[in-house]
Design a protein around this motif. Structure first.
Motif, PDB file in Angstrom:
ATOM      1  N   ASP A  51     103.191  23.045 -11.136  1.00  0.00           N
ATOM      2  CA  ASP A  51     103.499  24.446 -11.748  1.00  0.00           C
ATOM      3  C   ASP A  51     104.296  24.106 -12.068  1.00  0.00           C
ATOM      4  N   TRP A  52     104.855  24.703 -13.161  1.00  0.00           N
ATOM      5  CA  TRP A  52     106.798  24.369 -13.982  1.00  0.00           C
ATOM      6  C   TRP A  52     106.977  25.988 -14.028  1.00  0.00           C
ATOM      7  N   HIS A  53     107.685  26.986 -12.687  1.00  0.00           N
ATOM      8  CA  HIS A  53     107.531  27.982 -13.316  1.00  0.00           C
ATOM      9  C   HIS A  53     109.415  28.223 -13.628  1.00  0.00           C
ATOM     10  N   GLN A  54     109.012  29.132 -13.988  1.00  0.00           N
ATOM     11  CA  GLN A  54     110.704  29.714 -14.668  1.00  0.00           C
ATOM     12  C   GLN A  54     111.496  30.201 -14.175  1.00  0.00           C
ATOM     13  N   ALA A  55     113.162  29.995 -13.623  1.00  0.00           N
ATOM     14  CA  ALA A  55     113.444  30.467 -13.028  1.00  0.00           C
ATOM     15  C   ALA A  55     114.605  32.108 -12.965  1.00  0.00           C
ATOM     16  N   ASP A  56     114.480  31.889 -14.330  1.00  0.00           N
ATOM     17  CA  ASP A  56     114.960  33.806 -14.711  1.00  0.00           C
ATOM     18  C   ASP A  56     114.144  34.791 -15.052  1.00  0.00           C
ATOM     19  N   SER A  57     112.457  34.054 -14.336  1.00  0.00           N
ATOM     20  CA  SER A  57     111.520  35.944 -14.529  1.00  0.00           C
ATOM     21  C   SER A  57     110.664  35.242 -13.561  1.00  0.00           C
ATOM     22  N   ASP A  58     110.005  36.686 -13.481  1.00  0.00           N
ATOM     23  CA  ASP A  58     108.862  36.703 -12.668  1.00  0.00           C
ATOM     24  C   ASP A  58     107.731  36.178 -12.435  1.00  0.00           C
ATOM     25  N   ASN A  59     107.128  34.905 -14.095  1.00  0.00           N
ATOM     26  CA  ASN A  59     106.306  34.695 -14.510  1.00  0.00           C
ATOM     27  C   ASN A  59     105.346  34.988 -13.959  1.00  0.00           C
ATOM     28  N   GLY A  60     105.150  36.404 -15.430  1.00  0.00           N
ATOM     29  CA  GLY A  60     103.962  37.324 -15.302  1.00  0.00           C
ATOM     30  C   GLY A  60     103.619  38.209 -14.164  1.00  0.00           C
ATOM     31  N   GLY A  61     104.315  38.136 -13.179  1.00  0.00           N
ATOM     32  CA  GLY A  61     104.186  38.833 -11.896  1.00  0.00           C
ATOM     33  C   GLY A  61     103.326  37.540 -11.699  1.00  0.00           C
ATOM     34  N   HIS A  62     103.627  37.147 -11.294  1.00  0.00           N
ATOM     35  CA  HIS A  62     103.630  35.793 -10.627  1.00  0.00           C
ATOM     36  C   HIS A  62     104.178  35.584  -9.318  1.00  0.00           C
ATOM     37  N   PHE A  63     105.317  35.759  -9.191  1.00  0.00           N
ATOM     38  CA  PHE A  63     106.829  35.929  -7.577  1.00  0.00           C
ATOM     39  C   PHE A  63     106.473  37.480  -7.387  1.00  0.00           C
ATOM     40  N   ALA A  64     106.425  37.290  -5.940  1.00  0.00           N
ATOM     41  CA  ALA A  64     106.898  38.467  -5.826  1.00  0.00           C
ATOM     42  C   ALA A  64     107.959  39.096  -4.438  1.00  0.00           C
ATOM     43  N   GLU A  65     108.692  40.039  -4.708  1.00  0.00           N
ATOM     44  CA  GLU A  65     109.090  40.160  -3.620  1.00  0.00           C
ATOM     45  C   GLU A  65     108.602  40.014  -2.100  1.00  0.00           C
ATOM     46  N   ALA A  66     107.592  41.167  -1.997  1.00  0.00           N
ATOM     47  CA  ALA A  66     106.153  40.948  -0.660  1.00  0.00           C
ATOM     48  C   ALA A  66     105.023  40.747  -1.536  1.00  0.00           C
ATOM     49  N   PRO A  67     105.198  39.482  -1.178  1.00  0.00           N
ATOM     50  CA  PRO A  67     103.947  38.316  -2.149  1.00  0.00           C
ATOM     51  C   PRO A  67     102.679  39.562  -1.008  1.00  0.00           C
ATOM     52  N   ASP A  68     101.178  38.812  -2.258  1.00  0.00           N
ATOM     53  CA  ASP A  68      99.814  39.775  -0.996  1.00  0.00           C
ATOM     54  C   ASP A  68      99.328  37.829  -0.748  1.00  0.00           C
ATOM     55  N   PHE A  69      99.841  36.772  -1.423  1.00  0.00           N
ATOM     56  CA  PHE A  69      99.814  35.863  -1.465  1.00  0.00           C
ATOM     57  C   PHE A  69      97.545  35.503  -1.830  1.00  0.00           C
ATOM     58  N   ILE A  70      97.017  36.505  -2.684  1.00  0.00           N
ATOM     59  CA  ILE A  70      96.331  36.315  -3.834  1.00  0.00           C
ATOM     60  C   ILE A  70      96.331  36.302  -5.255  1.00  0.00           C
ATOM     61  N   GLY A  71      96.762  37.319  -5.340  1.00  0.00           N
ATOM     62  CA  GLY A  71      97.612  37.479  -7.368  1.00  0.00           C
ATOM     63  C   GLY A  71      99.096  36.846  -6.853  1.00  0.00           C
ATOM     64  N   THR A  72     100.369  37.183  -5.624  1.00  0.00           N
ATOM     65  CA  THR A  72     101.183  36.842  -6.508  1.00  0.00           C
ATOM     66  C   THR A  72     102.069  36.211  -4.849  1.00  0.00           C
ATOM     67  N   TRP A  73     102.759  35.000  -5.304  1.00  0.00           N
ATOM     68  CA  TRP A  73     103.145  34.876  -4.405  1.00  0.00           C
ATOM     69  C   TRP A  73     105.141  34.839  -4.157  1.00  0.00           C
ATOM     70  N   PRO A  74     105.000  34.012  -2.936  1.00  0.00           N
ATOM     71  CA  PRO A  74     106.462  33.826  -3.431  1.00  0.00           C
ATOM     72  C   PRO A  74     107.160  33.096  -3.982  1.00  0.00           C
ATOM     73  N   VAL A  75     108.403  32.794  -4.294  1.00  0.00           N
ATOM     74  CA  VAL A  75     109.344  31.759  -5.403  1.00  0.00           C
ATOM     75  C   VAL A  75     108.865  30.186  -5.529  1.00  0.00           C
ATOM     76  N   HIS A  76     108.182  29.795  -6.184  1.00  0.00           N
ATOM     77  CA  HIS A  76     107.391  28.091  -6.030  1.00  0.00           C
ATOM     78  C   HIS A  76     107.907  27.348  -7.269  1.00  0.00           C
ATOM     79  N   CYS A  77     107.602  26.273  -7.279  1.00  0.00           N
ATOM     80  CA  CYS A  77     107.970  25.297  -8.263  1.00  0.00           C
ATOM     81  C   CYS A  77     108.455  25.737  -9.478  1.00  0.00           C
ATOM     82  N   VAL A  78     109.817  25.874  -9.339  1.00  0.00           N
ATOM     83  CA  VAL A  78     110.657  26.872 -10.157  1.00  0.00           C
ATOM     84  C   VAL A  78     111.590  24.455 -11.041  1.00  0.00           C
ATOM     85  N   ALA A  79     111.403  24.832 -12.483  1.00  0.00           N
ATOM     86  CA  ALA A  79     111.570  24.459 -13.334  1.00  0.00           C
ATOM     87  C   ALA A  79     113.047  23.302 -12.999  1.00  0.00           C
TER      88      ALA A  79
END
Length: 199
Positions: A51-79
């Motif tokens: 995973d090589w996610h962008q730091a300055d975006s939610d990566n298409g909704g992948h990152f969330a402040e209140a993640p459901d751990f199904i389709g949204t997640w805490p910030v991780h693996c930032v490039a």
């Protein structure tokens, strides 16, 4: 027949102490390294994804402040952060192709990413005539599952090395392995992968 080893997301943020740590992640990293030490020459392609996610975006909704751990997640693996790097217990000297995925978009399968020169995983496997692949890594119930299903969809015979994967949840990992077996994957232990046939 050309064979590949697909190493999925063995990264610091997915192993112990990481932002999305999976129990047993470090053990998988170490065991994959031992397996490579013994069997790297058996493979024509050894491809590792991150995973090589962008730091300055939610990566298409992948990152969330209140993640459901199904389709949204805490910030991780930032490039270019420590969390995105390979777990130090994973020896990568035998890796022939490094794939980065999830750059601005959700991406679970290594087939959604690309190498540094822009080649897709499917293109690399096709170029090398790969017809069989062994899949290892993290997490069984998410990125390992997605990568293995995509490999099958690309006409590759897949084996999941069941002692070289770790999942987020036992029940969903068991379900993922059952789904993969139903889709045509073989489920084998790494110590059975290259056993000589009985005489």
């Amino acid at each position: 027949m050309s064979r590949a080893l697909l190493i999925v997301d063995v990264q610091n943020d997915f192993t112990e102490g990481g932002a999305l740590a999976v129990a047993g992640g470090d053990a998988v990293a170490s065991a994959v390294s031992e397996f490579l030490s013994a069997h790297a020459p058996e493979y024509d392609v050894i491809m590792a994804s991150r995973d090589w996610h962008q730091a300055d975006s939610d990566n298409g909704g992948h990152f969330a402040e209140a993640p459901d751990f199904i389709g949204t997640w805490p910030v991780h693996c930032v490039a270019d952060t420590a969390g995105a790097e390979y777990d130090p217990l994973l020896a990568t000297d035998a890796v022939t192709h490094h794939v980065r995925k999830g750059q601005g978009v959700p991406a679970y399968s290594m087939f959604e990413g690309g190498t540094e020169d822009g080649a897709t995983a499917a293109a690399v496997l096709g170029e090398h005539g790969v017809l069989a692949a062994d899949v290892v890594g993290i997490a069984t119930d998410h990125c390992v599952r997605a990568s293995a299903l995509d490999a099958i969809a690309h006409g590759v015979h897949v084996r999941v090395l069941t002692d070289l994967v770790a999942g987020v949840d036992q029940a969903s990992s068991d379900a993922a392995l059952a789904e993969l077996a139903h889709a045509g994957a073989e489920l084998v232990r790494s110590d059975e992968a290259f056993e000589s046939p009985a005489s």
